[in-house]
Design an enzyme around this catalytic site. Structure first.
Site: not given
Ligand code: GLN
Length: 484
Positions: A71, A146, A170
Site C-alpha cells: 500500500k 482504503s 481497511s
Molecule cells: N473506512 C474507514 C475510514 O474511512 C477505515 C479506514 C482505515 O481503516 N484506514 O476511516
C-alpha cells in the site's frame, strides 16, 4: 493456470524445488499486470526495474522471489510513497518501513505500490487523488478501501500477497469485497515504523493473501519487536504455521447479537450464518451473546480517528512536509494554498477532528468517545474470558458499484463490523465464505483475544477447508459470470 494465480506456499515449493526461477515468477506476474492493470488499476507505481535488479543480485530467505505489493502509505526507500495524495505526489522516502526491511531480508520482491483512499481515509478507493481502483471480481464495482489497490492486486493475480493498513477495517473490508483473506493483527504485533500515520492509536499494518496458509507465512516474517516503534510489543511470537490445523473441537465461539441485528444485506447475513452452522457441525460450540457497546463503536471510531488525524496531518503544512505552494505572498497564503491540495474527504476529517478537540466540545465528543471505547474494550475482554473467538460478518453489504455511494456517512457505515477490533486492539481476520446473488464475495470475520493470531488462524484455516472456497484468480472483465 499462470504462476500469478498460485498461492505463496505453492510458489515457495516451486522455487525450492528449482522448478521455476525468481525471474520466471516475476515475468509471469508482470505479464499478467500488463493484461489486467488497465482495467483494475491496483497500482500507483510498478517497480519493475527495482524488482529485476533485486533478482539479479540473487535472493535468499523464506520468501525468496515472491512478488509482494505494498500500500502506498508504507515507506519504501527510493520509491515514491504518495498516500494517494497530491500533497505527497513526488515524495521519495529515504528509508524503508520496518515491514519492508523484513520482507527484503527474507528475499521478497516488492513489485509495486498500491492505490488507496487518500491517507487511508475511505472505504472504496474512490478517494484516491489519482484514480479509482476497480474490483477484479466485477470491474463495475469498487474493491473496497482504503487498501483497495492492495486487495485488488492480490485478487487479480498482480501480486502473490500484499501489505495494507487497517485503522477501522481497511484490510478486512476490501479483502471481503474482493474475495480474499485479510488480517488485521493485534495492535503492536507488527511494527508501524514507516507507516504514514492516520490515527495512531488505531493504525495497524495488515496482510492480504489468497489463503490462510499464506497469511500465517507472511505473519511469521512481519511480526516481532521493533525498537523504532514505541508501541511495538516486546514478545516472542510463535510459529504461526503451527496453527494450520483442521481442528475446531472444543472451540467456544460467541456470536454477538448486535452484529446480526443491524440493518444489513440479508444475503450477507444468510451466508455468514450458514458458515457458522458449518463451524458448529465441525465441533465448535456456538453461543449467542450480547455486546451492547457495539452501538457506539462507529461514532466513537470516527471521533477518535478524526481527532488523531487532525493532529497527525498538521505536519503537511508546506514547510515541514509535503507540497509547498511556492508563489505565495506571505506565510498565510503559503499555508492556505499548500493545504488546499488535500482532497475533500481528508479536509472533512481534519475539520471534524479539530472541532471535537476544541475547548467546549472536547468533553461532549472526544471524552465521551474515549469512554465508549473503554467500555467496549472491557466488554470484549470479558467475553474472551468465556469464549475463544467472536464471529461476525466482515461488512454489512457486498461490494457496491463505483459512484453509487456519495454520502460520506453512508460510506462510513461499511465499517460498522470492523471498527471494534481497532478500538480494542484485538486481532481480526476476514475470509471469504461465499457469494451473493450477483456473484460478489461475502466475508466472515473472526476476532480473538490480544496476541492470539494463532487461534484465529486455526479457526480460519479450518473454516476455509470446510467451505472449500478457493480463490479462482482473475478471470477478466466478466469474472462475475463465472461461479466462484
Ligand atoms: N473506512 C474507514 C475510514 O474511512 C477505515 C479506514 C482505515 O481503516 N484506514 O476511516
Amino acid at each position: 493456470m499462470g504462476l500469478y494465480n498460485y498461492t505463496i506456499h505453492q510458489l515457495q515449493e516451486l522455487i525450492a524445488g528449482k522448478e521455476v526461477t525468481a525471474k520466471e515468477l516475476l515475468d509471469s506476474f508482470l505479464e499478467n499486470i500488463e493484461n489486467v492493470e488497465e482495467e483494475v488499476k491496483a497500482y500507483i507505481t510498478i517497480t519493475e526495474g527495482e524488482a529485476r535488479s533485486r533478482i539479479e543480485q540473487g535472493l535468499q530467505g523464506k520468501l525468496a522471489g515472491i512478488p509482494i505489493a505494498v500500500k502506498d502509505n508504507i515507506s519504501t526507500e527510493g520509491i515514491k510513497t504518495t498516500c494517494a495524495s497530491r500533497i505527497l505526489e513526488d515524495y521519495v522516502p529515504p528509508f524503508d518501513a520496518t515491514v519492508i526491511r523484513r520482507l527484503k531480508e527474507e528475499g521478497a520482491v516488492i513489485i509495486g505500490k498500491n492505490n488507496l483512499d487518500e491517507f487511508a481515509m475511505g472505504s472504496s478507493t474512490e478517494n484516491s487523488a489519482f484514480f479509482p481502483t476497480r474490483n477484479p471480481r466485477n470491474t463495475d464495482y469498487v474493491p473496497g478501501g482504503s487498501s483497495g489497490g492492495s486487495a485488488a492486486a492480490v485478487a487479480a493475480g498482480e501480486a502473490a500477497g500484499a501489505l495494507g493498513s487497517d485503522t477501522g477495517g481497511s484490510v478486512r473490508q476490501p479483502a471481503s469485497f474482493c474475495g480474499i483473506v485479510g488480517l488485521k493483527p493485534t495492535y503492536g504485533s507488527i511494527s508501524r515504523y514507516g507507516l504514514a500515520a492516520f490515527a495512531s492509536s488505531l493504525d495497524q499494518i495488515g496482510i492480504f493473501s489468497r489463503d490462510v496458509e499464506d497469511t500465517a507465512i507472511l505473519l511469521n516474517v512481519l511480526t516481532g519487536y521493533d525498537p523504532l516503534d514505541s508501541t511495538s510489543a516486546k514478545l516472542q511470537h510463535p510459529d504461526y504455521t503451527d496453527f494450520l490445523k483442521d481442528e475446531l473441537e472444543g472451540m467456544k465461539i460467541a456470536l454477538p447479537e448486535e452484529y446480526f441485528s443491524v440493518d444489513m444485506d440479508p444475503e450477507v447475513r444468510e451466508c455468514v450464518i450458514t458458515a457458522v452452522r458449518k463451524l458448529e457441525e465441525a465441533g465448535a460450540e456456538i453461543e449467542e451473546v450480547r455486546l451492547s457497546g457495539l452501538k457506539y463503536a462507529l461514532a466513537a471510531y470516527y471521533i477518535i480517528s478524526s481527532a488523531e488525524a487532525s493532529s497527525n496531518l498538521a505536519r503537511y503544512d508546506g514547510v515541514r512536509y509535503g507540497y509547498r505552494f511556492s508563489n505565495a505572498r506571505g506565510i498565510n497564503e503559503m499555508y492556505e494554498k499548500s493545504r488546499k491540495e488535500f482532497g475533500d474527504e481528508v479536509k472533512r476529517r481534519i475539520l471534524f477532528g479539530t472541532y471535537v478537540l476544541s475547548s467546549g466540545k472536547y468533553e461532549d465528543y472526544y471524552l465521551k468517545a474515549q469512554k465508549a471505547r473503554k467500555q467496549l474494550t472491557e466488554e470484549i475482554q470479558n467475553l474472551f474470558r468465556e469464549y475463544h473467538l467472536l464471529v461476525s460478518p466482515a461488512t454489512p453489504t457486498t461490494a457496491f458499484k463505483l459512484g453509487a455511494v456519495k454520502d460520506p456517512f453512508e460510506m462510513d457505515q461499511t465499517g460498522i463490523f470492523t471498527v471494534a477490533a481497532n478500538l480494542s486492539g484485538i486481532p481480526a481476520i476476514s475470509i471469504p465464505c461465499g457469494v451473493d446473488s450477483r456473484n460478489l464475495p461475502v466475508g466472515i470475520q473472526i476476532m480473538g483475544p490480544h496476541f492470539q493470531e494463532g487461534r484465529l488462524i486455526q479457526a480460519a484455516y479450518s473454516l476455509e477447508n470446510i467451505l472449500g472456497f478457493k480463490d479462482p484468480g482473475y478471470c477478466g472483465r466478466y469474472c462475475h459470470e463465472q461461479k466462484l
